[in-house]
Design an enzyme around this catalytic site. Sequence first.
Site, short mmCIF file in Angstrom:
data_model
loop_
_atom_site.label_atom_id
_atom_site.label_comp_id
_atom_site.label_asym_id
_atom_site.label_seq_id
_atom_site.Cartn_x
_atom_site.Cartn_y
_atom_site.Cartn_z
N HIS A 1 -1.20 0.29 12.30
CA HIS A 1 -1.63 -0.44 11.22
C HIS A 1 -1.05 -1.76 10.84
O HIS A 1 -0.50 -1.99 9.73
CB HIS A 1 -1.37 0.55 9.72
CG HIS A 1 -2.07 0.37 8.73
ND1 HIS A 1 -2.36 1.40 7.66
CD2 HIS A 1 -2.85 -0.82 8.45
CE1 HIS A 1 -2.98 0.85 6.57
NE2 HIS A 1 -3.55 -0.57 6.82
N ARG B 1 -9.38 1.82 7.22
CA ARG B 1 -8.35 3.03 6.23
C ARG B 1 -8.46 4.30 7.06
O ARG B 1 -9.52 4.52 7.66
CB ARG B 1 -8.73 3.29 4.85
CG ARG B 1 -8.41 2.36 3.95
CD ARG B 1 -6.80 2.23 3.61
NE ARG B 1 -6.08 1.35 2.98
CZ ARG B 1 -6.05 0.12 3.23
NH1 ARG B 1 -6.17 -0.35 4.39
NH2 ARG B 1 -5.29 -0.63 2.31
N ASP C 1 -24.25 -2.70 5.04
CA ASP C 1 -23.29 -2.50 4.02
C ASP C 1 -24.43 -2.40 2.94
O ASP C 1 -25.11 -2.91 2.16
CB ASP C 1 -22.97 -4.10 3.95
CG ASP C 1 -21.63 -4.07 2.72
OD1 ASP C 1 -21.91 -3.37 1.65
OD2 ASP C 1 -20.69 -4.63 3.02
N GLY D 1 -3.98 -6.58 10.06
CA GLY D 1 -3.79 -7.43 9.10
C GLY D 1 -2.44 -8.11 9.03
O GLY D 1 -2.13 -9.04 8.05
N TYR D 2 -1.56 -7.90 10.10
CA TYR D 2 -0.15 -8.20 9.86
C TYR D 2 0.36 -9.77 10.43
O TYR D 2 1.34 -9.89 10.65
CB TYR D 2 0.75 -7.25 10.53
CG TYR D 2 1.29 -6.20 9.33
CD1 TYR D 2 0.32 -5.77 8.48
CD2 TYR D 2 2.45 -5.58 9.44
CE1 TYR D 2 0.94 -4.84 7.54
CE2 TYR D 2 3.07 -4.74 8.62
CZ TYR D 2 2.03 -4.41 7.49
OH TYR D 2 2.48 -3.52 6.53
N GLU E 1 -1.04 8.47 7.89
CA GLU E 1 0.15 7.90 8.26
C GLU E 1 1.46 8.23 7.50
O GLU E 1 1.43 8.46 6.25
CB GLU E 1 -0.49 6.43 8.01
CG GLU E 1 -1.48 5.90 8.97
CD GLU E 1 -1.98 4.56 8.53
OE1 GLU E 1 -1.11 3.86 7.93
OE2 GLU E 1 -3.03 4.12 9.00
N THR F 1 0.85 -1.04 -0.04
CA THR F 1 -0.07 -0.11 0.24
C THR F 1 0.87 1.40 -0.02
O THR F 1 0.15 2.29 -0.24
CB THR F 1 -0.86 0.13 1.31
OG1 THR F 1 -0.20 -0.21 2.38
CG2 THR F 1 -2.09 -1.10 1.14
N THR G 1 -2.30 -7.15 -0.71
CA THR G 1 -3.02 -6.48 0.27
C THR G 1 -4.64 -6.40 -0.29
O THR G 1 -4.87 -6.62 -1.34
CB THR G 1 -2.60 -4.86 0.41
OG1 THR G 1 -2.85 -4.33 -0.74
CG2 THR G 1 -1.31 -4.65 0.80
#
Length: 361
Positions: A261, A215, A153, A264-265, A244, A52, A73
């Site tokens: 951030h 985000r 949604d 998701g790591y 960021e 990203t 990603t």
Amino acid sequence: MQKVLPYRIVADDRIPFLRGVLEPYFREVVYLPGSEISRTALKDAAVLLTRTRTRCDAALLSGTPVRLILTATIGFDHLDLAYLEKAHIFWSNAPGCNAGSVRQYVVSALLRLALRHDFSFSGKVLGVIGVGNVGTLVAAAGRALGMTVLLNDPPRAEREGNEEFVALKEIQERADFLTLHVPLTEDGPWRTRHLVDGKFLGKLRRNAFFLNTSRGEVCDNDALLAALERGKLAGAVLDVWEHEPEIHRELLRKVEIGTPHIAGYSADGKANGTAYCVRKLADFFEIGELLRWYPPILPEPNPDSAEPFDGRPDLREIFLNNGAYDVGRDDAALRDHPETFEQLRNHYPVRREGQAAPGTV
């Protein structure tokens, strides 16, 4: 035997598990830091594998022979899709690759909030905004914890009908926890930039907790700080931030949990993203041996695994089933050295998702 293809590939050097995989099949594979991927570096490259932090637009790609961009990603707001279409450059993200990792993060954050504020999940209401790959797993985790789950949604509701979904207003009025899992979109009927602003926050319950792992720009950080300072919310959990890596230091001091951030790591999520890119590349260039590639070995989790739930047996079992991941360590690392936001991401310790099946805790 697959012959070596006469193409050059440029890859972000932070995409894990990739080195050595493509070299037998292509003329050259070059690994560069995302900040050093320039038009000059791409002057004779056919493929770009990215993350990203590299903005893929005309300024980077014009005049280069790049015809395929793959990002390891879920997010793809760093890709200028209008330009890529105009330039006939094929692209793909890796949808759902780190959904399990984000679910793990959200559950860990909820556990830490429950420990800090001494509540149980039974009878609580979780509002999930954005019910794609990530939101679906988070919703399932919320139900497994015993919460009532409300889903919002609008794109899915338009396609599938309103039976599963509720209006945003209902989530704002009822949710004890509100969690965002939407893409960043700049325009159109479902624009999400600053979806969460002062007006939005003013409609939430005063005892509600707000979580954002989507985000940074989806939430107006100044408005969130003002809401926290005025006591309009019980608290906030932020993994993503506006601007960021130059994050809002005062907001960091006010949130319940702040991380760099890394939701998701997990090693599993990273492996999924890399595997998705390799397989897409294999399909594009008809490399049969790589069509089902996956990293053969994933690293063991960091042995420094804190046990923060000694006083709550009910939380301890959930903690262990959630991979024994304590988001408090990531929170402490950012608070101690907020100036190292990017370094904390680039040198993130190994985290595994555990043995729990997706959607369970």
